[in-house]
Design a protein around this motif. Sequence first.
Motif, PDB file in Angstrom:
ATOM      1  N   THR A 131      -0.010 -12.628  -6.208  1.00 34.43           N
ATOM      2  CA  THR A 131      -0.992 -10.957  -6.104  1.00 34.43           C
ATOM      3  C   THR A 131      -1.560 -10.846  -4.610  1.00 34.43           C
ATOM      4  OG1 THR A 131      -1.164 -10.051  -8.372  1.00 34.43           O
ATOM      5  CG2 THR A 131      -2.941  -9.450  -6.895  1.00 34.43           C
ATOM      6  N   ALA A 134       0.324 -10.958  -1.230  1.00 30.93           N
ATOM      7  CA  ALA A 134       0.827  -9.255  -1.365  1.00 30.93           C
ATOM      8  C   ALA A 134      -1.210  -9.239  -1.469  1.00 30.93           C
ATOM      9  CB  ALA A 134       1.610  -8.923  -2.739  1.00 30.93           C
ATOM     10  N   TYR A 135      -1.591  -9.110  -1.774  1.00 30.56           N
ATOM     11  CA  TYR A 135      -2.988  -8.723  -1.472  1.00 30.56           C
ATOM     12  C   TYR A 135      -4.034  -9.044  -0.200  1.00 30.56           C
ATOM     13  CZ  TYR A 135      -1.596  -5.158  -4.612  1.00 30.56           C
ATOM     14  OH  TYR A 135      -1.134  -4.108  -5.553  1.00 30.56           O
ATOM     15  N   ASP A 137      -4.573 -10.725   3.435  1.00 32.61           N
ATOM     16  CA  ASP A 137      -3.961 -10.985   5.130  1.00 32.61           C
ATOM     17  C   ASP A 137      -4.451 -12.440   5.177  1.00 32.61           C
ATOM     18  OD1 ASP A 137      -3.922  -9.507   8.100  1.00 32.61           O
ATOM     19  OD2 ASP A 137      -5.697 -10.643   7.935  1.00 32.61           O
ATOM     20  N   ASN A 144      -6.106  -6.744   2.373  1.00 27.62           N
ATOM     21  CA  ASN A 144      -5.063  -6.147   2.777  1.00 27.62           C
ATOM     22  C   ASN A 144      -5.377  -4.973   2.809  1.00 27.62           C
ATOM     23  OD1 ASN A 144      -3.501  -6.101   0.408  1.00 27.62           O
ATOM     24  ND2 ASN A 144      -2.013  -7.643   1.835  1.00 27.62           N
ATOM     25  N   ARG A 145      -4.603  -3.788   3.657  1.00 29.55           N
ATOM     26  CA  ARG A 145      -4.794  -2.668   2.820  1.00 29.55           C
ATOM     27  C   ARG A 145      -4.317  -2.031   1.896  1.00 29.55           C
ATOM     28  NH1 ARG A 145      -5.340   2.025   6.372  1.00 29.55           N
ATOM     29  NH2 ARG A 145      -5.551   3.477   5.467  1.00 29.55           N
ATOM     30  N   ALA A 146      -2.537  -3.242   1.292  1.00 27.67           N
ATOM     31  CA  ALA A 146      -2.481  -2.115  -0.004  1.00 27.67           C
ATOM     32  C   ALA A 146      -4.211  -2.960  -0.954  1.00 27.67           C
ATOM     33  CB  ALA A 146      -1.720  -3.261  -0.423  1.00 27.67           C
ATOM     34  N   ALA A 147      -4.645  -4.110  -1.241  1.00 29.35           N
ATOM     35  CA  ALA A 147      -5.541  -4.078  -2.011  1.00 29.35           C
ATOM     36  C   ALA A 147      -6.671  -3.101  -1.567  1.00 29.35           C
ATOM     37  CB  ALA A 147      -6.234  -5.734  -1.617  1.00 29.35           C
ATOM     38  N   ASP A 149      -6.550   0.053  -0.959  1.00 28.56           N
ATOM     39  CA  ASP A 149      -6.423   0.874  -1.594  1.00 28.56           C
ATOM     40  C   ASP A 149      -6.382   0.952  -3.151  1.00 28.56           C
ATOM     41  OD1 ASP A 149      -5.420   2.484   1.055  1.00 28.56           O
ATOM     42  OD2 ASP A 149      -3.552   1.974   1.309  1.00 28.56           O
ATOM     43  N   GLN A 150      -6.105   0.033  -3.191  1.00 25.81           N
ATOM     44  CA  GLN A 150      -5.796  -0.086  -4.657  1.00 25.81           C
ATOM     45  C   GLN A 150      -7.425  -0.114  -5.475  1.00 25.81           C
ATOM     46  OE1 GLN A 150      -5.546  -3.558  -7.296  1.00 25.81           O
ATOM     47  NE2 GLN A 150      -3.552  -2.413  -7.885  1.00 25.81           N
ATOM     48  N   THR A 273      -7.203   8.580  -0.612  1.00 30.14           N
ATOM     49  CA  THR A 273      -6.458   9.037   0.855  1.00 30.14           C
ATOM     50  C   THR A 273      -7.206  10.536   1.022  1.00 30.14           C
ATOM     51  OG1 THR A 273      -5.065  11.347  -0.349  1.00 30.14           O
ATOM     52  CG2 THR A 273      -4.139   9.100   0.428  1.00 30.14           C
TER      53      THR A 273
END
Length: 568
Positions: A131, A134-135, A137, A144-147, A149-150, A273
């Motif tokens: 994780t 994946a989350y 940078d 990062n962006r995924a984290a 957004d979540q 969004t």
Amino acid sequence: MKILIVEDDEFDCRMVKRNLKRAFPDADLSFDWVDVPIIADIHKTVNSYDVCFVDYRLGSVSGIDVIRGLCDLGAKVPFILLTGDESNELDEVALAAGAADFLHKDNLSVSSIRRSTRFCLARNEQEQRLTEMAYSDALTGLANRAAFDQRCKIYLANRHEMSPPVALVLIDLDKFKVVNDTFGHPIGDVLLRDFSRMLASHFGPSDMVARLGGDEFGVLLQLTDKNQTPASLRKWLRSVMKTQFQIADLVLDVFCSIGVSIVPPDSDITQATDILSQADHRLYSDKRLRRLGAFNGNAQSGSLDLDLDLVVHSLESAIERDEFEVVYQPKVNCKTGDITGLEALLRWNSVNFDVGPAHFIPIAEEFGLINEIGRWVLKACCKQLKDWRAGGQILHPIAINVSTLQLEDPNFATMVGATLSEFGIDPALIEFELTEGAFGLQLEACMTQMQSVANLGCQWAIDDFGVGYSSLSRLHKLPISKLKIDKSFLDQLPHDVGAQNISNAIISMARSLSLSVVAEGVEDYGQLTGLDLSDLDDLQGYYCYRPMSASGMTEILSAPLKGKLRAS
């Protein structure tokens, strides 16, 4: 090891605790027991546990529902479902809900609970590493962006009427590409890391600071002050963020554009969004404002912090709300000190903003409002001339600043003529000023309108001469009668010989073209020393007169001062 047991039967809870103590005799174990599970309450602390045992049957709810609800809210702790049922399908349902393992109470033993706990802890540790990869940078260590957004989705999903407002901040480094192109990507990477550490230092552990990509960063936080606004939050950020970074022997100035969106608990925004789009729109507005020069001095200081949408909306209705005012600054003869003319200066007395023309005029040009504002200024000046004439005051020509965008209107000259006729004003009493910087590619397009206005009998002057772009081969073809020496040269007098020589060169050129000269920005008599001005030339500045209201100007015109100029 910190363990949570969700079990409505105290006997079974003790059994689990007893087996765990035997399975890990050397471990420091601590236990918490929840017999009536409320998902919203458990969620607040569940991630602080190393493992969580959940009974399948919990009265009115099932352990499956508890695990699924907590996982949906972002729980990361490994769940072990305990049940006395022998259903083959139950383990599949449990795993699908988010359970890490499944134990039958009838087969519960020291060995089985040891195996399951170790398996879940090892699996959770591996998942955490994955994780993080994946989350996070890789360059800055931030989320990062995924984290990001979540986390946005979790915030929005967990809101209730007592929740604090949620603020989403987007930050973009201005002209970061120039750093990479000039000094190389390694320097750019160091700058991003240093900026990341600085930014994160201003937020707490419950806030999320993320690098969203490139030179764009995001911050997600819950506001403790419900009176906080996007403007006040943006202003605070500018006041605390470091703007200068030293990398090796380089000192880099870093300025940012900032977009802020605040979501109150009663907002109808439900999609991440939407809040991202709103903040991104405000980031772009902030960047656009900065490009338009809507900041004083050091733009990062936030000395003027505006919301572009609100400024444009207010400008659109400023005339209707009677917020504009024309003030007048006299020009005087350089030899006698007598008033020879006035310059009309526009002021916006907005109830929402405290901004000057250097800020709102570029915005008006950018958003197509300058023609309407220009028409209002011309009418206001013509009406004032009519009032002065009726009051018996001596009339002097009024200089009005115009934009090249106004000259692109094919009806500009017609509008001027109609306005003069409406108020019965002699065209010779109106002079238009156009900055030298306007005479680039637009010169040919401007000349036709300028000549049409000159044919009416109005005068033309070039403002800020000496710092813009002029084609001298075409300058003599323009219907102008006056050059105004830019204030930047006067500011350097009398001590700067170069500025003095340039000023005198402009005066000499004006003579050869049969043009008079206005030296603007005169604040001290000593600035005039060494200038080759003649009795045809004028002065303008605080040394002569400050800008004043129409009523103040009326008093001056009623009893004009003589001999204003003097050596100090």
